[in-house]
Scaffold this motif. Structure first.
Motif, PDB file in Angstrom:
ATOM      1  N   HIS A 132       0.804  -1.079  -0.154  1.00 23.95           N
ATOM      2  CA  HIS A 132      -0.012  -0.002   0.092  1.00 23.95           C
ATOM      3  C   HIS A 132       0.797   1.220   0.189  1.00 23.95           C
ATOM      4  O   HIS A 132       1.645   1.355   0.999  1.00 23.95           O
ATOM      5  CB  HIS A 132      -0.552  -0.081   1.290  1.00 23.95           C
ATOM      6  CG  HIS A 132      -2.055   0.632   1.618  1.00 23.95           C
ATOM      7  ND1 HIS A 132      -2.903   0.047   1.962  1.00 23.95           N
ATOM      8  CD2 HIS A 132      -2.068   1.954   1.422  1.00 23.95           C
ATOM      9  CE1 HIS A 132      -4.089   0.963   2.300  1.00 23.95           C
ATOM     10  NE2 HIS A 132      -3.489   2.348   2.083  1.00 23.95           N
ATOM     11  N   TRP A 165      -2.638  -2.745  -8.531  1.00 24.05           N
ATOM     12  CA  TRP A 165      -1.551  -2.248  -7.957  1.00 24.05           C
ATOM     13  C   TRP A 165      -0.545  -2.412  -8.630  1.00 24.05           C
ATOM     14  O   TRP A 165      -0.606  -3.247  -9.623  1.00 24.05           O
ATOM     15  CB  TRP A 165      -1.504  -3.068  -6.446  1.00 24.05           C
ATOM     16  CG  TRP A 165      -0.964  -4.631  -6.589  1.00 24.05           C
ATOM     17  CD1 TRP A 165       0.445  -5.110  -6.487  1.00 24.05           C
ATOM     18  CD2 TRP A 165      -2.047  -5.660  -6.699  1.00 24.05           C
ATOM     19  NE1 TRP A 165      -0.005  -6.296  -6.753  1.00 24.05           N
ATOM     20  CE2 TRP A 165      -1.323  -6.701  -6.584  1.00 24.05           C
ATOM     21  CE3 TRP A 165      -3.411  -5.490  -6.709  1.00 24.05           C
ATOM     22  CZ2 TRP A 165      -1.777  -7.978  -6.778  1.00 24.05           C
ATOM     23  CZ3 TRP A 165      -3.836  -7.096  -6.998  1.00 24.05           C
ATOM     24  CH2 TRP A 165      -3.178  -8.175  -7.104  1.00 24.05           C
ATOM     25  N   GLU A 220      -5.388  -2.426  -2.127  1.00 25.08           N
ATOM     26  CA  GLU A 220      -5.571  -2.008  -3.717  1.00 25.08           C
ATOM     27  C   GLU A 220      -6.114  -0.798  -3.972  1.00 25.08           C
ATOM     28  O   GLU A 220      -6.857  -0.186  -3.331  1.00 25.08           O
ATOM     29  CB  GLU A 220      -6.115  -3.277  -4.474  1.00 25.08           C
ATOM     30  CG  GLU A 220      -5.889  -4.554  -3.834  1.00 25.08           C
ATOM     31  CD  GLU A 220      -6.753  -5.918  -4.587  1.00 25.08           C
ATOM     32  OE1 GLU A 220      -6.288  -6.881  -4.222  1.00 25.08           O
ATOM     33  OE2 GLU A 220      -7.651  -5.510  -5.119  1.00 25.08           O
ATOM     34  N   GLY A 256      -0.237   0.645  -4.227  1.00 25.68           N
ATOM     35  CA  GLY A 256      -1.570   0.592  -4.494  1.00 25.68           C
ATOM     36  C   GLY A 256      -1.971   2.029  -4.216  1.00 25.68           C
ATOM     37  O   GLY A 256      -1.866   3.025  -5.195  1.00 25.68           O
TER      38      GLY A 256
END
Length: 508
Positions: free
Chosen positions: A41, A267, A365, A286
């Motif tokens: 992330h 992602w 994501e 992401g």
């Protein structure tokens, strides 16, 4: 970031959707049990210790949106190599040849990718006996004066539960748009950019090359949150820097599971070849800003090497975030109560009723509902301001993700209304209206003299004799140059050179 107000802002969009889910009571249980171990992330401008030392493999940002001029297609833009100084020759900024640059698509919400677009690059050097990137003005991507070029292949990989079902090469030896060396070397960079846009089968389009960094924000947030007294806001500290971009536009029906399930999770990752010939993932991205300001130091490198189906180990970083506590300690703005299940919905599952897939597995994501049509008048705060075509429903180039994220982290969705922001509301360069939409990279020749914005000093006056035609009076030129520039330093140099010439001409 003095609390910045958003005039005319509608507070109905995201708050209403999230608060409805919270009131139903279903989020707390679902958010904490469905995540499985490991993954990432990020918006990674040097966001983790290991990747900061290898910029060629460093994802900087990811964008995904329904194409405004082709609404039956979806555009994905992924960027690498942060803080490219435009004049960074002679090698400039090639993509790595020992890397796989991957775009992942999860089209059923199970945290596993069903489609993977893999970009791999090759470098070509025409003349290895010169240090030059280009040996003259470059007119086209196949101009012999462009000494160093790159090409790339694209492979489409179909997967099921991470098992490869098929591989198809969909592009071969596509040219990369070069680094923008400068106005003398590349007098019409827009022409080179256009030549790097390549049509693929089934109506898809691809681009790879240098671009202006589209992320806009004031990075002085790291100086004790904008200087500790809100004195360090309002400057786009990425202004003037470039990145390497990969852009892919694909007919939407080729990405989604079905017309009844239009939400995709996206992602990007970088895999680097190891000494043994295999590949290891070293970067992942992401949503923006997660690995910078959500994950603590102990998790950052692990996060970059992990995958969405392994995200449970990072859940506490979302439900118990550090940033609101820091803001409270410095600015005395009370942090919202924990656990932050509102953030689980926004960042790990998707907004209920907007971009949350049915039976979703929470994972990091960038989720996009491809059935939401582009906005005629996009609002920079996206869903938070009632514009459901913007962040966190995907991410457009114009979305102000810093302000939106700050406001959500400070409790906008759980009753703590605020207008926090960094006072940088737009990119310094205008984005394009057609693919690849990115602004052209800043040229290496930029600077006070190239722009004619500072000092008024002529380059010829600074170089003096070096630009003087043979046979012309050198002393006269130096005196004229000194007078024209009005610079005492140049006058002294001219006087010194005249004295030196008289000495060497005079016999001892």
């Amino acid at each position: 970031m003095t609390p910045i107000s958003s005039k005319g802002r509608t507070r109905g969009g995201l708050a209403a959707l999230i608060c409805g889910a919270l009131a139903a009571g279903g989020l707390a249980a679902a958010g904490t049990t469905a995540l499985t171990p490991q993954a990432a992330h990020a918006s990674s401008h040097r966001e983790a210790p290991l990747i900061s030392g290898t910029p060629q493999y460093d994802n900087t940002d990811l964008y995904a949106f329904v194409s405004p001029d082709r609404p039956d297609t979806t555009t994905i833009v992924a960027d690498w190599i942060p803080f490219e100084e435009p004049a960074g020759g002679p090698n400039f900024y090639p993509f790595a040849e020992d890397a796989q640059y991957d775009l992942h698509i999860d089209n059923n919400g199970d945290a596993h990718g069903e489609l993977l677009f893999r970009y791999t690059f090759k470098t070509h050097v025409r003349n290895k006996h010169t240090f030059l990137y280009n040996t003259g003005p470059v007119d086209s991507l196949d101009d012999p004066d462009l000494n160093v070029t790159q090409t790339y292949d694209i492979e489409l990989i179909r997967l099921k539960n991470q098992h490869v079902m098929s591989k198809t090469k969909i592009a071969d030896d596509v040219p990369v748009a070069p680094s923008n060396v400068g106005k003398a070397s590349m007098p019409d960079y827009g022409k080179l950019r256009d030549q790097a846009v390549h049509q693929l089968p089934n109506g898809a389009v691809t681009f790879a090359g240098q671009a202006d960094d589209p992320f806009f924000l004031d990075l002085r947030v790291f100086d004790l949150l904008y200087g500790g007294n809100l004195s360090e806001v309002g400057n786009d500290t990425l202004k003037g820097y470039n990145v390497n971009s990969i852009a892919l536009q694909v007919p939407t029906h080729l990405l989604t599971e079905s017309a009844h399930q239009p939400v995709v999770g996206i992602w990007s990752t970088t895999q680097r070849r190891t000494a043994h010939g295999s590949y290891a993932q070293v970067s992942r991205l992401g949503n923006p800003l997660v690995n910078e300001v959500v994950n603590p130091q102990k998790d950052k490198d692990t996060f970059n090497a992990s995958s969405p189906w392994q995200d449970a180990r990072f859940l506490k970083n979302v439900t118990n975030p550090e940033l609101p506590r820091l803001i409270e300690s410095i600015y005395k703005i009370k942090a919202p109560a924990e656990p932050r299940n509102d953030l689980v919905d926004v960042f790990l599952k998707g907004v209920p009723g907007l971009n949350q897939p049915p039976h979703v597995t929470p994972a990091e994501e960038l989720r996009l509902n491809t059935s939401v049509k582009p906005s005629m008048h996009p609002k920079r705060l996206g869903v938070l301001d009632g514009d459901t075509a913007g962040f966190p429903n995907g991410r457009r180039l114009t979305d102000d993700v810093v302000d939106a994220a700050l406001q959500v982290v400070e409790g906008e969705l759980v009753g703590s209304k605020n207008d926090l922001g960094d006072a940088v509301d737009a990119n310094d360069k205008e984005f394009g209206h057609t693919f690849p939409y990115l602004a052209e990279p800043t040229e290496g020749s930029r600077g006070p003299l190239a722009k004619g914005t500072s000092g008024g000093t002529d380059v010829r006056s600074q170089l003096g004799d070096a630009l003087q035609p043979a046979g012309e009076s050198r002393n006269t030129t130096l005196i004229a140059a000194s007078a024209a520039s009005g610079a005492a330093g140049v006058l002294l140099i001219g006087t010194g050179l005249a004295w030196w010439r008289r000495r060497v001409r005079r016999p001892y």
